[in-house]
Design a protein around this motif. Structure first.
Motif, mmCIF file in Angstrom:
data_model
loop_
_atom_site.group_PDB
_atom_site.id
_atom_site.type_symbol
_atom_site.label_atom_id
_atom_site.label_comp_id
_atom_site.label_asym_id
_atom_site.label_seq_id
_atom_site.Cartn_x
_atom_site.Cartn_y
_atom_site.Cartn_z
ATOM 1 N N ILE A 66 36.523 48.799 43.877
ATOM 2 C CA ILE A 66 35.399 47.885 43.645
ATOM 3 C C ILE A 66 34.756 48.159 42.291
ATOM 4 C CG2 ILE A 66 33.053 47.340 44.427
ATOM 5 C CD1 ILE A 66 34.258 47.759 47.329
ATOM 6 N N THR A 67 34.605 49.403 41.933
ATOM 7 C CA THR A 67 34.047 49.760 40.623
ATOM 8 C C THR A 67 34.900 49.172 39.502
ATOM 9 O OG1 THR A 67 33.071 51.794 41.491
ATOM 10 C CG2 THR A 67 33.435 51.693 39.113
ATOM 11 N N ALA A 68 36.208 49.325 39.611
ATOM 12 C CA ALA A 68 37.107 48.798 38.574
ATOM 13 C C ALA A 68 37.054 47.276 38.519
ATOM 14 C CB ALA A 68 38.541 49.259 38.837
ATOM 15 N N LEU A 69 37.126 46.628 39.667
ATOM 16 C CA LEU A 69 37.124 45.167 39.698
ATOM 17 C C LEU A 69 35.803 44.590 39.200
ATOM 18 C CD1 LEU A 69 39.007 44.647 43.072
ATOM 19 C CD2 LEU A 69 39.862 44.098 40.779
ATOM 20 N N ARG A 70 34.691 45.217 39.540
ATOM 21 C CA ARG A 70 33.392 44.734 39.046
ATOM 22 C C ARG A 70 33.308 44.903 37.530
ATOM 23 N NH1 ARG A 70 29.587 43.498 43.065
ATOM 24 N NH2 ARG A 70 27.909 43.510 41.544
ATOM 25 N N ARG A 71 33.810 46.012 37.014
ATOM 26 C CA ARG A 71 33.773 46.229 35.560
ATOM 27 C C ARG A 71 34.571 45.137 34.840
ATOM 28 N NH1 ARG A 71 33.797 51.090 32.265
ATOM 29 N NH2 ARG A 71 32.175 51.728 33.696
ATOM 30 N N ILE A 72 35.756 44.830 35.347
ATOM 31 C CA ILE A 72 36.576 43.793 34.727
ATOM 32 C C ILE A 72 35.901 42.422 34.862
ATOM 33 C CG2 ILE A 72 38.804 42.619 34.731
ATOM 34 C CD1 ILE A 72 40.000 45.219 35.942
ATOM 35 N N THR A 73 35.318 42.165 36.014
ATOM 36 C CA THR A 73 34.651 40.884 36.237
ATOM 37 C C THR A 73 33.525 40.670 35.236
ATOM 38 O OG1 THR A 73 35.169 40.961 38.590
ATOM 39 C CG2 THR A 73 33.378 39.487 37.931
ATOM 40 N N PHE A 74 32.762 41.707 34.967
ATOM 41 C CA PHE A 74 31.609 41.568 34.084
ATOM 42 C C PHE A 74 31.954 41.662 32.597
ATOM 43 C CE2 PHE A 74 29.138 42.543 37.988
ATOM 44 C CZ PHE A 74 28.456 41.341 38.026
ATOM 45 N N LEU A 75 33.239 41.813 32.274
ATOM 46 C CA LEU A 75 33.624 41.767 30.854
ATOM 47 C C LEU A 75 33.153 40.467 30.219
ATOM 48 C CD1 LEU A 75 37.285 43.125 30.683
ATOM 49 C CD2 LEU A 75 35.234 44.161 29.721
ATOM 50 N N LEU A 76 33.215 39.391 30.968
ATOM 51 C CA LEU A 76 32.843 38.083 30.446
ATOM 52 C C LEU A 76 31.636 37.492 31.153
ATOM 53 C CD1 LEU A 76 36.411 36.567 30.190
ATOM 54 C CD2 LEU A 76 35.051 37.585 28.375
ATOM 55 N N GLY A 77 31.113 38.196 32.128
ATOM 56 C CA GLY A 77 30.044 37.662 32.955
ATOM 57 C C GLY A 77 28.789 37.260 32.214
ATOM 58 N N ASP A 78 28.508 37.911 31.104
ATOM 59 C CA ASP A 78 27.298 37.564 30.353
ATOM 60 C C ASP A 78 27.607 36.612 29.197
ATOM 61 O OD1 ASP A 78 28.691 39.380 28.820
ATOM 62 O OD2 ASP A 78 26.912 40.469 28.159
ATOM 63 N N GLN A 79 28.816 36.078 29.171
ATOM 64 C CA GLN A 79 29.245 35.172 28.108
ATOM 65 C C GLN A 79 29.913 33.949 28.732
ATOM 66 O OE1 GLN A 79 31.406 37.424 24.965
ATOM 67 N NE2 GLN A 79 31.003 39.167 26.307
ATOM 68 N N PRO A 80 29.146 33.034 29.302
ATOM 69 C CA PRO A 80 29.754 31.925 30.040
ATOM 70 C C PRO A 80 30.693 31.054 29.214
ATOM 71 C CG PRO A 80 27.354 31.688 29.921
ATOM 72 C CD PRO A 80 27.702 33.009 29.339
ATOM 73 N N GLU A 81 30.393 30.818 27.954
ATOM 74 C CA GLU A 81 31.303 29.999 27.138
ATOM 75 C C GLU A 81 32.623 30.725 26.900
ATOM 76 O OE1 GLU A 81 31.640 26.866 26.102
ATOM 77 O OE2 GLU A 81 29.827 26.423 27.217
ATOM 78 N N MET A 82 32.560 32.033 26.692
ATOM 79 C CA MET A 82 33.793 32.802 26.512
ATOM 80 C C MET A 82 34.592 32.825 27.810
ATOM 81 S SD MET A 82 35.683 34.344 24.414
ATOM 82 C CE MET A 82 37.027 35.496 24.381
ATOM 83 N N ALA A 83 33.907 32.968 28.925
ATOM 84 C CA ALA A 83 34.590 32.973 30.215
ATOM 85 C C ALA A 83 35.307 31.651 30.447
ATOM 86 C CB ALA A 83 33.590 33.251 31.331
ATOM 87 N N LYS A 84 34.634 30.557 30.160
ATOM 88 C CA LYS A 84 35.258 29.237 30.302
ATOM 89 C C LYS A 84 36.462 29.119 29.369
ATOM 90 C CE LYS A 84 34.305 24.339 29.667
ATOM 91 N NZ LYS A 84 33.356 23.344 29.194
ATOM 92 N N ALA A 85 36.303 29.594 28.154
ATOM 93 C CA ALA A 85 37.384 29.524 27.166
ATOM 94 C C ALA A 85 38.580 30.354 27.607
ATOM 95 C CB ALA A 85 36.877 29.990 25.803
ATOM 96 N N VAL A 86 38.330 31.557 28.103
ATOM 97 C CA VAL A 86 39.422 32.426 28.547
ATOM 98 C C VAL A 86 40.147 31.807 29.734
ATOM 99 C CG1 VAL A 86 39.942 34.658 29.636
ATOM 100 C CG2 VAL A 86 38.487 34.562 27.613
ATOM 101 N N THR A 87 39.396 31.262 30.677
ATOM 102 C CA THR A 87 40.013 30.611 31.831
ATOM 103 C C THR A 87 40.940 29.497 31.369
ATOM 104 O OG1 THR A 87 38.134 31.134 33.252
ATOM 105 C CG2 THR A 87 39.577 29.352 33.982
ATOM 106 N N SER A 88 40.436 28.653 30.492
ATOM 107 C CA SER A 88 41.234 27.536 29.986
ATOM 108 C C SER A 88 42.453 28.030 29.204
ATOM 109 C CB SER A 88 40.361 26.647 29.097
ATOM 110 O OG SER A 88 41.121 25.599 28.557
ATOM 111 N N ALA A 89 42.237 28.996 28.327
ATOM 112 C CA ALA A 89 43.320 29.487 27.478
ATOM 113 C C ALA A 89 44.426 30.143 28.294
ATOM 114 C CB ALA A 89 42.778 30.480 26.451
ATOM 115 N N LEU A 90 44.063 30.976 29.238
ATOM 116 C CA LEU A 90 45.081 31.702 29.999
ATOM 117 C C LEU A 90 45.833 30.809 30.981
ATOM 118 C CD1 LEU A 90 43.363 35.143 30.649
ATOM 119 C CD2 LEU A 90 44.995 34.512 28.860
ATOM 120 N N LEU A 91 45.229 29.692 31.360
ATOM 121 C CA LEU A 91 45.912 28.768 32.259
ATOM 122 C C LEU A 91 46.751 27.741 31.508
ATOM 123 C CD1 LEU A 91 43.146 28.092 34.924
ATOM 124 C CD2 LEU A 91 45.206 29.499 35.165
ATOM 125 N N GLY A 92 46.614 27.715 30.192
ATOM 126 C CA GLY A 92 47.343 26.739 29.386
ATOM 127 C C GLY A 92 48.821 27.062 29.247
#
Length: 167
Positions: A66-92
């Protein structure tokens, strides 16, 4: 990052990025074939520069995962535009993103494998990878905040690891 925050992923162009970097558009395309490629590279570098969590001896398998997964989750958690961009880019389908998607996946697998330690087995690692990627996809699509997503990951990881131990 500033440009992405200001313009949003949908409005961002490689021309804007090149101008902000003080280079010609052709030069930008020499390094990145598309904005998806650029965003995936930024995510890869961000992940690689982030220190994996350290664990205390009193943490059991579920707590470490849980500690590891939460850390990875919050890599982008405070950057919503980057999170949206990463989601789009990695699914492309950009072929230049494919190798970065693979590297990012391997790094996340390493974090999970390290967290599980002696209790690591391929099926559990794969289940936690699926949990993480599915939850992040939901967050990237705007169905939940990253805090809500991290909480859901935690709840689900506890269920998955119930047979091993509980935090």
């Amino acid at each position: 990052m500033d440009l992405l925050r200001r313009e949003g992923f949908d409005n961002l162009t490689m021309r804007m990025v090149a101008t902000a970097a003080g280079v010609g558009t052709a030069t930008a395309y020499t390094y990145f074939s598309s904005k998806d490629h650029l965003v995936a590279e930024v995510m890869w570098r961000h992940l690689r520069q982030t220190e994996p969590p350290s664990y205390t001896e009193d943490q059991n398998t579920a707590a470490r995962a849980i500690t590891a997964l939460r850390r990875i989750t919050f890599l982008l958690g405070d950057q919503p535009e980057m999170a949206k961009a990463v989601t789009s880019a990695l699914l492309g389908t950009d072929p230049d993103v494919a190798h970065l998607r693979f590297r990012i996946g391997l790094e996340i697998r390493r974090w999970i494998d390290d967290a599980l330690g002696a209790d690591s087995d391929p099926d559990t690692v794969e289940a936690l990878e699926l949990l993480y990627s599915g939850a992040l996809l939901r967050a990237g699509m705007g169905y939940a905040s990253y805090t809500e997503t991290a909480d859901l990951i935690q709840k689900t990881a506890i269920l998955l690891l119930r047979s091993t131990d509980r935090p």
